[in-house]
Design a protein around this motif. Structure first.
Motif, PDB file in Angstrom:
ATOM      1  N   ALA A 101     -33.972 -10.857  11.540  1.00 40.32           N
ATOM      2  CA  ALA A 101     -33.436 -10.221  10.332  1.00 40.32           C
ATOM      3  C   ALA A 101     -32.293  -9.301  10.752  1.00 40.32           C
ATOM      4  CB  ALA A 101     -34.530  -9.417   9.638  1.00 40.32           C
ATOM      5  N   GLY A 102     -31.396  -9.022   9.838  1.00 40.75           N
ATOM      6  CA  GLY A 102     -30.257  -8.163  10.135  1.00 40.75           C
ATOM      7  C   GLY A 102     -30.648  -6.799  10.674  1.00 40.75           C
ATOM      8  N   ASN A 103     -31.738  -6.236  10.148  1.00 41.18           N
ATOM      9  CA  ASN A 103     -32.134  -4.891  10.590  1.00 41.18           C
ATOM     10  C   ASN A 103     -32.751  -4.881  11.989  1.00 41.18           C
ATOM     11  OD1 ASN A 103     -34.665  -5.932  10.080  1.00 41.18           O
ATOM     12  ND2 ASN A 103     -35.319  -4.239   8.781  1.00 41.18           N
ATOM     13  N   GLU A 104     -32.928  -6.046  12.602  1.00 38.49           N
ATOM     14  CA  GLU A 104     -33.417  -6.144  13.977  1.00 38.49           C
ATOM     15  C   GLU A 104     -32.261  -6.269  14.972  1.00 38.49           C
ATOM     16  OE1 GLU A 104     -37.601  -8.417  13.798  1.00 38.49           O
ATOM     17  OE2 GLU A 104     -35.907  -9.614  13.038  1.00 38.49           O
ATOM     18  N   CYS A 105     -31.035  -6.172  14.448  1.00 34.34           N
ATOM     19  CA  CYS A 105     -29.845  -6.354  15.273  1.00 34.34           C
ATOM     20  C   CYS A 105     -28.988  -5.096  15.282  1.00 34.34           C
ATOM     21  CB  CYS A 105     -28.992  -7.498  14.728  1.00 34.34           C
ATOM     22  SG  CYS A 105     -29.852  -9.075  14.645  1.00 34.34           S
ATOM     23  N   GLY A 106     -28.260  -4.940  16.372  1.00 32.25           N
ATOM     24  CA  GLY A 106     -27.269  -3.894  16.481  1.00 32.25           C
ATOM     25  C   GLY A 106     -25.925  -4.527  16.764  1.00 32.25           C
ATOM     26  N   PHE A 107     -24.863  -3.819  16.417  1.00 31.38           N
ATOM     27  CA  PHE A 107     -23.504  -4.303  16.685  1.00 31.38           C
ATOM     28  C   PHE A 107     -22.623  -3.107  16.977  1.00 31.38           C
ATOM     29  CE2 PHE A 107     -19.204  -5.705  15.257  1.00 31.38           C
ATOM     30  CZ  PHE A 107     -19.035  -6.791  16.110  1.00 31.38           C
ATOM     31  N   ILE A 108     -21.749  -3.244  17.958  1.00 33.06           N
ATOM     32  CA  ILE A 108     -20.752  -2.229  18.240  1.00 33.06           C
ATOM     33  C   ILE A 108     -19.377  -2.861  18.106  1.00 33.06           C
ATOM     34  CG2 ILE A 108     -21.081  -2.527  20.741  1.00 33.06           C
ATOM     35  CD1 ILE A 108     -20.139   0.449  21.035  1.00 33.06           C
ATOM     36  N   GLY A 109     -18.576  -2.290  17.218  1.00 31.98           N
ATOM     37  CA  GLY A 109     -17.230  -2.784  16.962  1.00 31.98           C
ATOM     38  C   GLY A 109     -16.294  -1.622  16.712  1.00 31.98           C
ATOM     39  N   ASP A 110     -14.994  -1.933  16.650  1.00 30.49           N
ATOM     40  CA  ASP A 110     -14.014  -0.850  16.548  1.00 30.49           C
ATOM     41  C   ASP A 110     -12.959  -1.014  15.469  1.00 30.49           C
ATOM     42  OD1 ASP A 110     -12.825  -2.988  17.954  1.00 30.49           O
ATOM     43  OD2 ASP A 110     -11.445  -1.642  18.977  1.00 30.49           O
ATOM     44  N   ASP A 111     -12.916  -2.153  14.798  1.00 28.18           N
ATOM     45  CA  ASP A 111     -11.851  -2.337  13.816  1.00 28.18           C
ATOM     46  C   ASP A 111     -12.411  -2.937  12.528  1.00 28.18           C
ATOM     47  OD1 ASP A 111      -9.292  -2.249  12.728  1.00 28.18           O
ATOM     48  OD2 ASP A 111      -8.358  -3.317  14.389  1.00 28.18           O
ATOM     49  N   ALA A 125     -22.655   0.737  15.561  1.00 25.56           N
ATOM     50  CA  ALA A 125     -22.025   1.714  16.448  1.00 25.56           C
ATOM     51  C   ALA A 125     -20.532   1.432  16.578  1.00 25.56           C
ATOM     52  CB  ALA A 125     -22.690   1.671  17.826  1.00 25.56           C
ATOM     53  N   SER A 126     -19.812   2.464  16.970  1.00 30.81           N
ATOM     54  CA  SER A 126     -18.385   2.334  17.240  1.00 30.81           C
ATOM     55  C   SER A 126     -18.012   3.311  18.348  1.00 30.81           C
ATOM     56  CB  SER A 126     -17.550   2.594  15.977  1.00 30.81           C
ATOM     57  OG  SER A 126     -16.194   2.218  16.201  1.00 30.81           O
ATOM     58  N   VAL A 127     -16.729   3.374  18.609  1.00 29.55           N
ATOM     59  CA  VAL A 127     -16.192   4.201  19.687  1.00 29.55           C
ATOM     60  C   VAL A 127     -15.226   5.230  19.109  1.00 29.55           C
ATOM     61  CG1 VAL A 127     -16.486   2.437  21.478  1.00 29.55           C
ATOM     62  CG2 VAL A 127     -14.407   2.426  20.083  1.00 29.55           C
ATOM     63  N   PRO A 128     -14.972   6.336  19.833  1.00 29.22           N
ATOM     64  CA  PRO A 128     -14.099   7.379  19.299  1.00 29.22           C
ATOM     65  C   PRO A 128     -12.680   6.905  19.024  1.00 29.22           C
ATOM     66  CG  PRO A 128     -14.931   8.002  21.478  1.00 29.22           C
ATOM     67  CD  PRO A 128     -15.526   6.681  21.131  1.00 29.22           C
ATOM     68  N   ASN A 129     -12.223   5.884  19.742  1.00 30.50           N
ATOM     69  CA  ASN A 129     -10.884   5.352  19.511  1.00 30.50           C
ATOM     70  C   ASN A 129     -10.899   4.172  18.542  1.00 30.50           C
ATOM     71  OD1 ASN A 129     -12.262   4.173  21.790  1.00 30.50           O
ATOM     72  ND2 ASN A 129     -10.383   3.131  22.385  1.00 30.50           N
ATOM     73  N   GLY A 130     -12.022   3.942  17.867  1.00 31.65           N
ATOM     74  CA  GLY A 130     -12.088   2.918  16.834  1.00 31.65           C
ATOM     75  C   GLY A 130     -11.380   3.379  15.574  1.00 31.65           C
ATOM     76  N   HIS A 131     -11.124   2.449  14.679  1.00 26.95           N
ATOM     77  CA  HIS A 131     -10.461   2.759  13.416  1.00 26.95           C
ATOM     78  C   HIS A 131     -11.302   3.756  12.620  1.00 26.95           C
ATOM     79  CE1 HIS A 131      -8.836   2.153   9.376  1.00 26.95           C
ATOM     80  NE2 HIS A 131      -7.754   1.690   9.979  1.00 26.95           N
ATOM     81  N   ALA A 132     -10.651   4.704  11.971  1.00 29.43           N
ATOM     82  CA  ALA A 132     -11.340   5.763  11.221  1.00 29.43           C
ATOM     83  C   ALA A 132     -12.278   5.186  10.161  1.00 29.43           C
ATOM     84  CB  ALA A 132     -10.324   6.701  10.582  1.00 29.43           C
ATOM     85  N   GLU A 133     -11.879   4.123   9.508  1.00 29.78           N
ATOM     86  CA  GLU A 133     -12.723   3.511   8.478  1.00 29.78           C
ATOM     87  C   GLU A 133     -14.015   2.970   9.072  1.00 29.78           C
ATOM     88  OE1 GLU A 133     -13.636   3.092   4.714  1.00 29.78           O
ATOM     89  OE2 GLU A 133     -11.630   3.777   5.275  1.00 29.78           O
ATOM     90  N   VAL A 134     -13.937   2.465  10.265  1.00 29.68           N
ATOM     91  CA  VAL A 134     -15.127   1.954  10.956  1.00 29.68           C
ATOM     92  C   VAL A 134     -16.014   3.122  11.385  1.00 29.68           C
ATOM     93  CG1 VAL A 134     -15.945   0.690  12.997  1.00 29.68           C
ATOM     94  CG2 VAL A 134     -13.979  -0.161  11.695  1.00 29.68           C
ATOM     95  N   ARG A 135     -15.418   4.110  12.026  1.00 27.89           N
ATOM     96  CA  ARG A 135     -16.192   5.264  12.498  1.00 27.89           C
ATOM     97  C   ARG A 135     -16.944   5.946  11.359  1.00 27.89           C
ATOM     98  NH1 ARG A 135     -11.335   6.883  14.646  1.00 27.89           N
ATOM     99  NH2 ARG A 135     -11.578   8.885  13.557  1.00 27.89           N
ATOM    100  N   SER A 136     -16.373   5.942  10.173  1.00 29.93           N
ATOM    101  CA  SER A 136     -17.009   6.625   9.039  1.00 29.93           C
ATOM    102  C   SER A 136     -18.182   5.841   8.456  1.00 29.93           C
ATOM    103  CB  SER A 136     -15.975   6.892   7.938  1.00 29.93           C
ATOM    104  OG  SER A 136     -15.609   5.688   7.280  1.00 29.93           O
ATOM    105  N   ARG A 137     -18.355   4.586   8.883  1.00 32.92           N
ATOM    106  CA  ARG A 137     -19.374   3.726   8.285  1.00 32.92           C
ATOM    107  C   ARG A 137     -20.481   3.295   9.248  1.00 32.92           C
ATOM    108  NH1 ARG A 137     -17.406   1.157   3.386  1.00 32.92           N
ATOM    109  NH2 ARG A 137     -15.329   1.964   2.928  1.00 32.92           N
ATOM    110  N   VAL A 138     -20.514   3.881  10.430  1.00 33.10           N
ATOM    111  CA  VAL A 138     -21.524   3.476  11.414  1.00 33.10           C
ATOM    112  C   VAL A 138     -22.575   4.560  11.602  1.00 33.10           C
ATOM    113  CG1 VAL A 138     -19.935   1.906  12.630  1.00 33.10           C
ATOM    114  CG2 VAL A 138     -20.170   4.292  13.399  1.00 33.10           C
ATOM    115  N   ASP A 139     -23.662   4.166  12.250  1.00 33.62           N
ATOM    116  CA  ASP A 139     -24.752   5.097  12.542  1.00 33.62           C
ATOM    117  C   ASP A 139     -24.457   5.980  13.743  1.00 33.62           C
ATOM    118  OD1 ASP A 139     -26.601   3.902  10.576  1.00 33.62           O
ATOM    119  OD2 ASP A 139     -26.556   2.174  11.931  1.00 33.62           O
TER     120      ASP A 139
END
Length: 174
Positions: A101-111, A125-139
């Protein structure tokens, strides 16, 4: 933070973007026009620790590169989807293939291309140099930059959330 730890505790599959996550996002081209990428060894060890703890790993990347296949092979990542601009479809295929199921998965992306997957996983998850829109929507946003230990940080976070971190290190401390 407690909710984020609980989300990471459920992860059975961790999926990684490549450019900007497993690498710093820079593209270097050789004389043949081939793209060269630099990977971080700490990140690779983190992926191996996840796998040794029974957590599956995968790559979904919009770009296609032979060097990514080589790195994935070196790390034992068998689920590799490259040249995929519709990352949501690749993610849905992985869910079906692995019966997760989707909730059993993790993903790290930046854009923003990663948002269709980031919005469907249990731990995003994302990284500090990821796009602001992405950073604002991750755990979770890492302290380390993409290609500079961010993947290792996420792997360690998941292992700690699942109370598997000390066991993962045990063979190195014996």
């Amino acid at each position: 933070m407690r909710d984020t730890i609980q989300k990471a505790a459920r992860i059975k599959l961790m999926i990684f973007d490549v450019d900007g996550i497993l690498t710093d996002g820079s593209l270097h081209f050789g004389s043949d026009g081939e793209a060269l990428k630099t990977f971080n060894v700490l990140d690779g060890q983190g992926i191996r620790l996840l796998q040794n703890a029974g957590i599956a790993t995968a790559i979904i990347s919009a770009r296609s590169s032979a060097i990514v296949l080589k790195r994935a092979s070196d790390l034992g990542i068998t689920h590799v989807r490259q040249g995929i601009h519709d990352k949501k479809s690749a993610f849905m295929e992985l869910l079906a293939e692995l019966n997760l199921a989707g909730n059993e998965c993790g993903f790290i992306g930046d854009d923003v291309i990663d948002l269709p997957v980031l919005s469907r996983v249990g731990f995003a998850a994302s990284v500090p140099n990821g796009h602001a829109e992405v950073r604002s929507r991750v755990d979770y946003v890492t302290s380390a930059m993409g290609g500079k230990g961010a993947v290792r940080e996420v792997c360690d976070f998941i292992l700690k959330a699942q109370n598997k971190y000390e066991l993962a290190l045990a063979e190195y401390l014996a």
